[in-house]
Design a protein around this motif. Structure first.
Motif, PDB file in Angstrom:
ATOM      1  N   LYS A  61       0.827  -1.208   0.000  1.00 20.58           N
ATOM      2  CA  LYS A  61       0.000   0.000   0.000  1.00 20.58           C
ATOM      3  C   LYS A  61       0.862   1.259   0.000  1.00 20.58           C
ATOM      4  O   LYS A  61       1.816   1.366   0.774  1.00 20.58           O
ATOM      5  CB  LYS A  61      -0.931   0.021   1.215  1.00 20.58           C
ATOM      6  N   THR A  62       0.511   2.201  -0.848  1.00 21.72           N
ATOM      7  CA  THR A  62       1.281   3.440  -0.954  1.00 21.72           C
ATOM      8  C   THR A  62       1.237   4.239   0.341  1.00 21.72           C
ATOM      9  O   THR A  62       2.238   4.818   0.766  1.00 21.72           O
ATOM     10  CB  THR A  62       0.736   4.314  -2.107  1.00 21.72           C
ATOM     11  N   ARG A  63       0.078   4.268   1.003  1.00 17.85           N
ATOM     12  CA  ARG A  63      -0.069   5.084   2.212  1.00 17.85           C
ATOM     13  C   ARG A  63       0.577   4.448   3.435  1.00 17.85           C
ATOM     14  O   ARG A  63       0.939   5.136   4.384  1.00 17.85           O
ATOM     15  CB  ARG A  63      -1.557   5.335   2.489  1.00 17.85           C
ATOM     16  N   ASN A  64       0.705   3.134   3.434  1.00 19.77           N
ATOM     17  CA  ASN A  64       1.321   2.447   4.566  1.00 19.77           C
ATOM     18  C   ASN A  64       2.219   1.335   4.046  1.00 19.77           C
ATOM     19  O   ASN A  64       1.955   0.145   4.241  1.00 19.77           O
ATOM     20  CB  ASN A  64       0.240   1.875   5.487  1.00 19.77           C
ATOM     21  N   LYS A  78       9.180   2.267   0.148  1.00 19.31           N
ATOM     22  CA  LYS A  78       8.755   3.555   0.708  1.00 19.31           C
ATOM     23  C   LYS A  78       9.250   4.689  -0.180  1.00 19.31           C
ATOM     24  O   LYS A  78      10.418   4.721  -0.586  1.00 19.31           O
ATOM     25  CB  LYS A  78       9.310   3.730   2.116  1.00 19.31           C
TER      26      LYS A  78
END
Length: 235
Positions: free
Chosen positions: A213-216, A221
Protein backbone atom coordinates in the motif's frame (compact mmCIF):
# COMPACT_ATOMS: atom_id res chain seq x y z
CA UNK A 1 26.54 -11.99 -27.74
CA UNK A 2 23.90 -10.19 -29.77
CA UNK A 3 24.05 -12.77 -32.60
CA UNK A 4 22.20 -15.33 -30.45
CA UNK A 5 19.46 -12.95 -29.35
CA UNK A 6 16.04 -13.42 -30.91
CA UNK A 7 13.91 -10.37 -31.71
CA UNK A 8 10.30 -10.57 -32.87
CA UNK A 9 8.89 -7.54 -34.72
CA UNK A 10 5.10 -7.09 -34.97
CA UNK A 11 4.43 -4.30 -37.46
CA UNK A 12 1.89 -4.07 -40.29
CA UNK A 13 3.51 -1.26 -42.32
CA UNK A 14 5.78 -3.06 -44.85
CA UNK A 15 8.26 -0.19 -45.14
CA UNK A 16 8.65 0.15 -41.37
CA UNK A 17 8.88 -3.61 -40.94
CA UNK A 18 11.61 -3.83 -43.58
CA UNK A 19 13.55 -0.94 -42.03
CA UNK A 20 13.43 -2.43 -38.53
CA UNK A 21 14.28 -5.91 -39.76
CA UNK A 22 17.25 -4.78 -41.84
CA UNK A 23 18.57 -2.41 -39.18
CA UNK A 24 18.49 -4.98 -36.39
CA UNK A 25 19.76 -7.84 -38.57
CA UNK A 26 22.72 -5.65 -39.53
CA UNK A 27 23.31 -5.09 -35.79
CA UNK A 28 23.69 -8.84 -35.34
CA UNK A 29 20.28 -9.97 -34.09
CA UNK A 30 18.17 -12.88 -35.30
CA UNK A 31 14.85 -11.48 -36.51
CA UNK A 32 11.36 -12.89 -36.89
CA UNK A 33 8.74 -10.61 -38.44
CA UNK A 34 4.94 -10.60 -38.21
CA UNK A 35 2.29 -8.30 -39.64
CA UNK A 36 -0.62 -9.84 -37.69
CA UNK A 37 -0.96 -10.40 -33.96
CA UNK A 38 -2.51 -13.85 -34.35
CA UNK A 39 0.57 -15.21 -36.14
CA UNK A 40 2.92 -13.69 -33.59
CA UNK A 41 0.98 -15.00 -30.58
CA UNK A 42 1.04 -18.56 -31.96
CA UNK A 43 4.83 -18.31 -32.27
CA UNK A 44 5.14 -16.74 -28.80
CA UNK A 45 3.46 -19.75 -27.21
CA UNK A 46 5.96 -22.09 -28.87
CA UNK A 47 9.22 -20.17 -28.55
CA UNK A 48 9.40 -16.80 -26.75
CA UNK A 49 12.04 -14.40 -28.14
CA UNK A 50 14.43 -12.33 -26.06
CA UNK A 51 12.77 -9.08 -27.11
CA UNK A 52 9.57 -8.03 -28.89
CA UNK A 53 9.03 -4.84 -30.85
CA UNK A 54 5.31 -4.07 -31.02
CA UNK A 55 3.36 -1.56 -33.09
CA UNK A 56 0.08 -0.55 -31.45
CA UNK A 57 -1.91 -0.10 -34.67
CA UNK A 58 -2.22 -3.71 -35.84
CA UNK A 59 -4.93 -4.84 -38.29
CA UNK A 60 -6.33 -7.73 -36.24
CA UNK A 61 -5.78 -6.73 -32.60
CA UNK A 62 -4.92 -3.66 -30.57
CA UNK A 63 -1.20 -3.64 -29.85
CA UNK A 64 -1.78 -2.89 -26.18
CA UNK A 65 -3.47 -6.28 -25.87
CA UNK A 66 -0.44 -7.89 -27.50
CA UNK A 67 1.84 -6.14 -24.99
CA UNK A 68 -0.26 -7.45 -22.11
CA UNK A 69 -0.12 -11.01 -23.46
CA UNK A 70 3.64 -10.92 -23.92
CA UNK A 71 4.16 -9.70 -20.34
CA UNK A 72 1.83 -12.38 -18.97
CA UNK A 73 3.28 -15.29 -20.96
CA UNK A 74 7.01 -14.66 -21.20
CA UNK A 75 9.99 -12.81 -19.80
CA UNK A 76 10.77 -11.15 -23.14
CA UNK A 77 11.65 -7.47 -23.03
CA UNK A 78 9.09 -5.29 -24.83
CA UNK A 79 9.75 -2.18 -26.91
CA UNK A 80 6.69 -0.38 -28.26
CA UNK A 81 7.27 1.62 -31.45
CA UNK A 82 4.13 3.48 -32.42
CA UNK A 83 2.64 6.48 -34.16
CA UNK A 84 0.51 7.02 -31.06
CA UNK A 85 2.43 9.79 -29.34
CA UNK A 86 -0.02 10.69 -26.59
CA UNK A 87 1.08 10.41 -22.97
CA UNK A 88 -1.91 8.20 -22.14
CA UNK A 89 -0.87 5.60 -24.72
CA UNK A 90 2.69 5.61 -23.41
CA UNK A 91 1.59 5.26 -19.79
CA UNK A 92 -0.93 2.54 -20.65
CA UNK A 93 1.74 0.60 -22.54
CA UNK A 94 4.09 0.77 -19.57
CA UNK A 95 1.31 -0.22 -17.18
CA UNK A 96 0.57 -3.31 -19.29
CA UNK A 97 4.18 -4.45 -19.24
CA UNK A 98 6.16 -2.58 -21.93
CA UNK A 99 9.76 -1.80 -20.99
CA UNK A 100 10.25 1.14 -23.33
CA UNK A 101 8.22 3.28 -25.77
CA UNK A 102 9.53 4.96 -28.90
CA UNK A 103 7.40 7.23 -31.09
CA UNK A 104 7.35 7.18 -34.89
CA UNK A 105 9.10 8.51 -36.88
CA UNK A 106 12.30 7.16 -35.34
CA UNK A 107 16.02 7.08 -36.07
CA UNK A 108 17.26 3.54 -36.79
CA UNK A 109 20.32 4.11 -34.59
CA UNK A 110 18.02 5.00 -31.70
CA UNK A 111 16.15 1.71 -32.13
CA UNK A 112 19.41 -0.25 -31.98
CA UNK A 113 20.50 1.67 -28.88
CA UNK A 114 17.18 1.04 -27.13
CA UNK A 115 17.25 -2.65 -28.06
CA UNK A 116 20.80 -3.08 -26.79
CA UNK A 117 19.94 -1.36 -23.51
CA UNK A 118 16.88 -3.56 -22.95
CA UNK A 119 18.78 -6.76 -23.71
CA UNK A 120 21.62 -5.72 -21.37
CA UNK A 121 19.06 -4.98 -18.66
CA UNK A 122 17.35 -8.34 -19.15
CA UNK A 123 20.69 -10.21 -19.21
CA UNK A 124 21.79 -8.54 -15.97
CA UNK A 125 18.61 -9.76 -14.29
CA UNK A 126 19.04 -13.38 -15.43
CA UNK A 127 22.84 -13.64 -15.18
CA UNK A 128 23.84 -17.09 -13.87
CA UNK A 129 26.67 -15.49 -11.88
CA UNK A 130 24.09 -13.69 -9.74
CA UNK A 131 21.97 -14.97 -6.89
CA UNK A 132 18.65 -15.79 -8.55
CA UNK A 133 16.34 -16.33 -5.56
CA UNK A 134 15.55 -13.65 -2.97
CA UNK A 135 13.04 -13.66 -0.10
CA UNK A 136 11.43 -10.65 1.57
CA UNK A 137 8.22 -9.90 3.50
CA UNK A 138 6.75 -13.33 2.79
CA UNK A 139 7.59 -13.14 -0.93
CA UNK A 140 10.04 -15.16 -2.97
CA UNK A 141 11.30 -14.07 -6.37
CA UNK A 142 13.27 -16.26 -8.75
CA UNK A 143 15.03 -14.22 -11.41
CA UNK A 144 15.84 -17.34 -13.43
CA UNK A 145 12.12 -17.73 -14.17
CA UNK A 146 10.82 -14.19 -13.40
CA UNK A 147 8.30 -15.77 -11.02
CA UNK A 148 7.07 -14.05 -7.86
CA UNK A 149 5.59 -16.34 -5.19
CA UNK A 150 3.55 -15.31 -2.16
CA UNK A 151 3.26 -17.01 1.26
CA UNK A 152 0.48 -19.30 0.04
CA UNK A 153 2.49 -20.49 -2.94
CA UNK A 154 0.55 -18.53 -5.56
CA UNK A 155 2.79 -17.34 -8.38
CA UNK A 156 2.69 -14.51 -10.88
CA UNK A 157 5.09 -13.53 -13.62
CA UNK A 158 7.15 -10.36 -13.54
CA UNK A 159 7.78 -8.48 -16.76
CA UNK A 160 11.39 -7.80 -17.71
CA UNK A 161 11.17 -4.20 -16.50
CA UNK A 162 9.50 -5.18 -13.22
CA UNK A 163 12.19 -7.78 -12.57
CA UNK A 164 14.97 -5.31 -13.35
CA UNK A 165 13.50 -2.69 -11.02
CA UNK A 166 12.92 -5.18 -8.21
CA UNK A 167 16.49 -6.48 -8.47
CA UNK A 168 17.86 -2.95 -8.14
CA UNK A 169 15.77 -2.45 -4.99
CA UNK A 170 16.80 -5.80 -3.52
CA UNK A 171 20.48 -5.05 -4.01
CA UNK A 172 20.04 -1.63 -2.39
CA UNK A 173 17.77 -2.67 0.49
CA UNK A 174 17.55 -0.26 3.44
CA UNK A 175 19.35 2.45 1.46
CA UNK A 176 17.95 5.50 -0.27
CA UNK A 177 18.12 5.16 -4.04
CA UNK A 178 17.50 8.31 -6.02
CA UNK A 179 15.73 8.53 -9.38
CA UNK A 180 19.06 9.43 -10.97
CA UNK A 181 20.64 6.30 -9.50
CA UNK A 182 17.72 4.22 -10.73
CA UNK A 183 18.08 5.63 -14.22
CA UNK A 184 21.77 4.68 -14.29
CA UNK A 185 21.15 1.24 -12.77
CA UNK A 186 18.37 0.50 -15.26
CA UNK A 187 20.40 1.83 -18.20
CA UNK A 188 17.43 3.96 -19.21
CA UNK A 189 18.06 6.40 -22.07
CA UNK A 190 14.96 8.56 -21.55
CA UNK A 191 15.20 12.24 -20.73
CA UNK A 192 14.69 13.05 -17.06
CA UNK A 193 11.04 14.13 -17.42
CA UNK A 194 10.07 11.01 -19.37
CA UNK A 195 12.00 8.80 -16.97
CA UNK A 196 10.24 10.32 -13.95
CA UNK A 197 6.86 9.48 -15.48
CA UNK A 198 8.04 6.02 -16.48
CA UNK A 199 9.52 5.13 -13.09
CA UNK A 200 6.34 6.24 -11.32
CA UNK A 201 4.38 3.75 -13.45
CA UNK A 202 6.92 0.96 -12.91
CA UNK A 203 7.03 1.42 -9.15
CA UNK A 204 3.23 1.56 -8.99
CA UNK A 205 2.96 -1.63 -11.04
CA UNK A 206 5.51 -3.43 -8.84
CA UNK A 207 3.77 -2.26 -5.67
CA UNK A 208 0.48 -3.58 -7.01
CA UNK A 209 1.94 -7.05 -7.58
CA UNK A 210 3.47 -7.00 -4.08
CA UNK A 211 0.20 -5.77 -2.50
CA UNK A 212 2.20 -2.94 -0.98
CA UNK A 213 0.00 0.00 0.00
CA UNK A 214 1.28 3.44 -0.95
CA UNK A 215 -0.07 5.08 2.21
CA UNK A 216 1.32 2.45 4.57
CA UNK A 217 4.14 0.72 2.71
CA UNK A 218 5.81 -2.38 4.09
CA UNK A 219 8.23 -2.95 1.21
CA UNK A 220 8.88 0.14 -0.95
CA UNK A 221 8.75 3.56 0.71
CA UNK A 222 8.71 6.78 -1.28
CA UNK A 223 10.87 9.58 0.07
CA UNK A 224 9.26 12.55 -1.63
CA UNK A 225 11.72 14.74 -3.46
CA UNK A 226 14.53 12.23 -2.89
CA UNK A 227 13.74 8.73 -4.16
CA UNK A 228 12.83 5.32 -2.70
CA UNK A 229 13.90 2.96 0.06
CA UNK A 230 13.30 -0.80 -0.05
CA UNK A 231 12.49 -1.14 3.66
CA UNK A 232 11.91 -4.89 3.83
CA UNK A 233 14.53 -7.34 5.12
CA UNK A 234 16.01 -9.42 2.29
CA UNK A 235 17.45 -12.92 2.46
Amino acid sequence: MSASKQIAIIEDEPEVLALLSTTLADAGYDIQTYSHAVDFEKALAESPPDLCIVDLGLPDKDGLGVVSNIAAQSDAAILVISGRTGLNDRITGLELGADDYLAKPFEPREVVARVRALIRRRAATTSPAETTIYRFSGWEVDFATFLLTDEKGATQRLSASEASLLLVFLKSAKRLITREQLQVALDDRSDSISFDRTIDVRVSRLRSKLNDKTRNPKIIKTIYGAGYIFISDVT
